[in-house]
Design a protein around this motif. Structure first.
Motif, PDB file in Angstrom:
ATOM      1  N   MET A  86      55.702  64.737 -50.435  1.00  0.00           N
ATOM      2  CA  MET A  86      56.827  64.982 -51.321  1.00  0.00           C
ATOM      3  C   MET A  86      57.487  63.646 -51.621  1.00  0.00           C
ATOM      4  O   MET A  86      57.461  62.732 -50.791  1.00  0.00           O
ATOM      5  CB  MET A  86      57.826  65.939 -50.659  1.00  0.00           C
ATOM      6  N   THR A  87      58.078  63.527 -52.779  1.00  0.00           N
ATOM      7  CA  THR A  87      58.758  62.296 -53.162  1.00  0.00           C
ATOM      8  C   THR A  87      59.798  61.934 -52.118  1.00  0.00           C
ATOM      9  O   THR A  87      60.544  62.792 -51.642  1.00  0.00           O
ATOM     10  CB  THR A  87      59.430  62.467 -54.542  1.00  0.00           C
ATOM     11  N   ASN A  88      59.830  60.658 -51.764  1.00  0.00           N
ATOM     12  CA  ASN A  88      60.793  60.123 -50.793  1.00  0.00           C
ATOM     13  C   ASN A  88      60.713  60.804 -49.426  1.00  0.00           C
ATOM     14  O   ASN A  88      61.730  60.996 -48.771  1.00  0.00           O
ATOM     15  CB  ASN A  88      62.223  60.216 -51.339  1.00  0.00           C
ATOM     16  N   SER A  89      59.510  61.187 -49.015  1.00  0.00           N
ATOM     17  CA  SER A  89      59.362  61.815 -47.708  1.00  0.00           C
ATOM     18  C   SER A  89      58.352  61.043 -46.859  1.00  0.00           C
ATOM     19  O   SER A  89      57.607  60.212 -47.371  1.00  0.00           O
ATOM     20  CB  SER A  89      58.901  63.270 -47.853  1.00  0.00           C
ATOM     21  N   PHE A  90      58.351  61.344 -45.574  1.00  0.00           N
ATOM     22  CA  PHE A  90      57.445  60.723 -44.622  1.00  0.00           C
ATOM     23  C   PHE A  90      56.788  61.817 -43.798  1.00  0.00           C
ATOM     24  O   PHE A  90      57.331  62.904 -43.649  1.00  0.00           O
ATOM     25  CB  PHE A  90      58.207  59.789 -43.673  1.00  0.00           C
ATOM     26  N   THR A  91      55.660  61.496 -43.227  1.00  0.00           N
ATOM     27  CA  THR A  91      55.005  62.368 -42.259  1.00  0.00           C
ATOM     28  C   THR A  91      55.132  61.689 -40.902  1.00  0.00           C
ATOM     29  O   THR A  91      54.856  60.496 -40.775  1.00  0.00           O
ATOM     30  CB  THR A  91      53.517  62.564 -42.611  1.00  0.00           C
ATOM     31  N   VAL A  92      55.569  62.444 -39.893  1.00  0.00           N
ATOM     32  CA  VAL A  92      55.752  61.897 -38.546  1.00  0.00           C
ATOM     33  C   VAL A  92      54.721  62.548 -37.629  1.00  0.00           C
ATOM     34  O   VAL A  92      54.609  63.776 -37.585  1.00  0.00           O
ATOM     35  CB  VAL A  92      57.182  62.175 -38.022  1.00  0.00           C
TER      36      VAL A  92
END
Length: 183
Positions: A86-92
């Protein structure tokens, strides 16, 4: 990114009731950043993989996928789940060091990068926490070990584990962490 990473570590440590360990844990960390460029160059059956399935050996990885699909995470039931950027998101993602440090309370997922037919390249920025070179002993706090949660992993030196993990022997086993230091 370092501030975000510190916040994630704090949330995990506080959720486990280990606030007294926060300062010493944070002082034992080093930070790493990697710019990755994935290409279709590995075949796994009929699936084009840019990065074969693996677990990260570190504490935590934050992945910035730049709105390009391809990262898949294997669920506990063995099913592959595609992450949707998603825009402006990260995966942790949690790594094996945190799994061992939390005595198995955190799950270090197997993941891979699969490029669909229309995508030839995938770029990602990966920010990670690792033990610093002078303080790399991974040892579960005594508060996380009891009758219901027996010790799962003997204390180990992270960089010795990484050498094993990427050795021929470490690559051949299904669970390198358990093979290396499992009780």
């Amino acid at each position: 990114m370092q501030e975000l990473m510190n916040m994630i570590h704090r949330m995990i440590i506080e959720s486990l009731g280990l606030e007294d360990h926060y300062d010493s844990h944070m002082n034992s960390l080093a930070y790493s950043i990697r710019f990755s460029n994935y290409y279709k160059d590995t075949l796994d059956g009929r699936i084009n993989l840019a990065l074969p399935s693996h677990k990260d050996p570190n504490y935590i990885s934050i992945i910035c996928p730049h709105n390009v699909e391809g990262l898949e995470v294997k669920a506990v039931d063995g099913q592959w789940m595609q992450t949707i950027p998603m825009t402006n998101s990260f995966t942790v993602l949690v790594g094996e060091a945190f799994k061992a440090w939390t005595n198995g309370r955190l799950y270090a997922p197997t993941h891979r990068v699969k490029l669909n037919s229309g995508i030839e390249k995938r770029y990602a920025v990966v920010f990670s926490t690792i033990p610093n070179i002078t303080n790399d002993i991974i040892c579960a706090p005594k508060e996380l070990i009891d009758e219901q949660h027996p010790l799962l992993f003997k204390p180990f030196k992270y960089y010795d584990y990484v050498k094993f993990r990427f050795s021929d022997e470490g690559e051949r086993v299904d669970d390198a962490l358990k093979t290396y230091c499992g009780v």
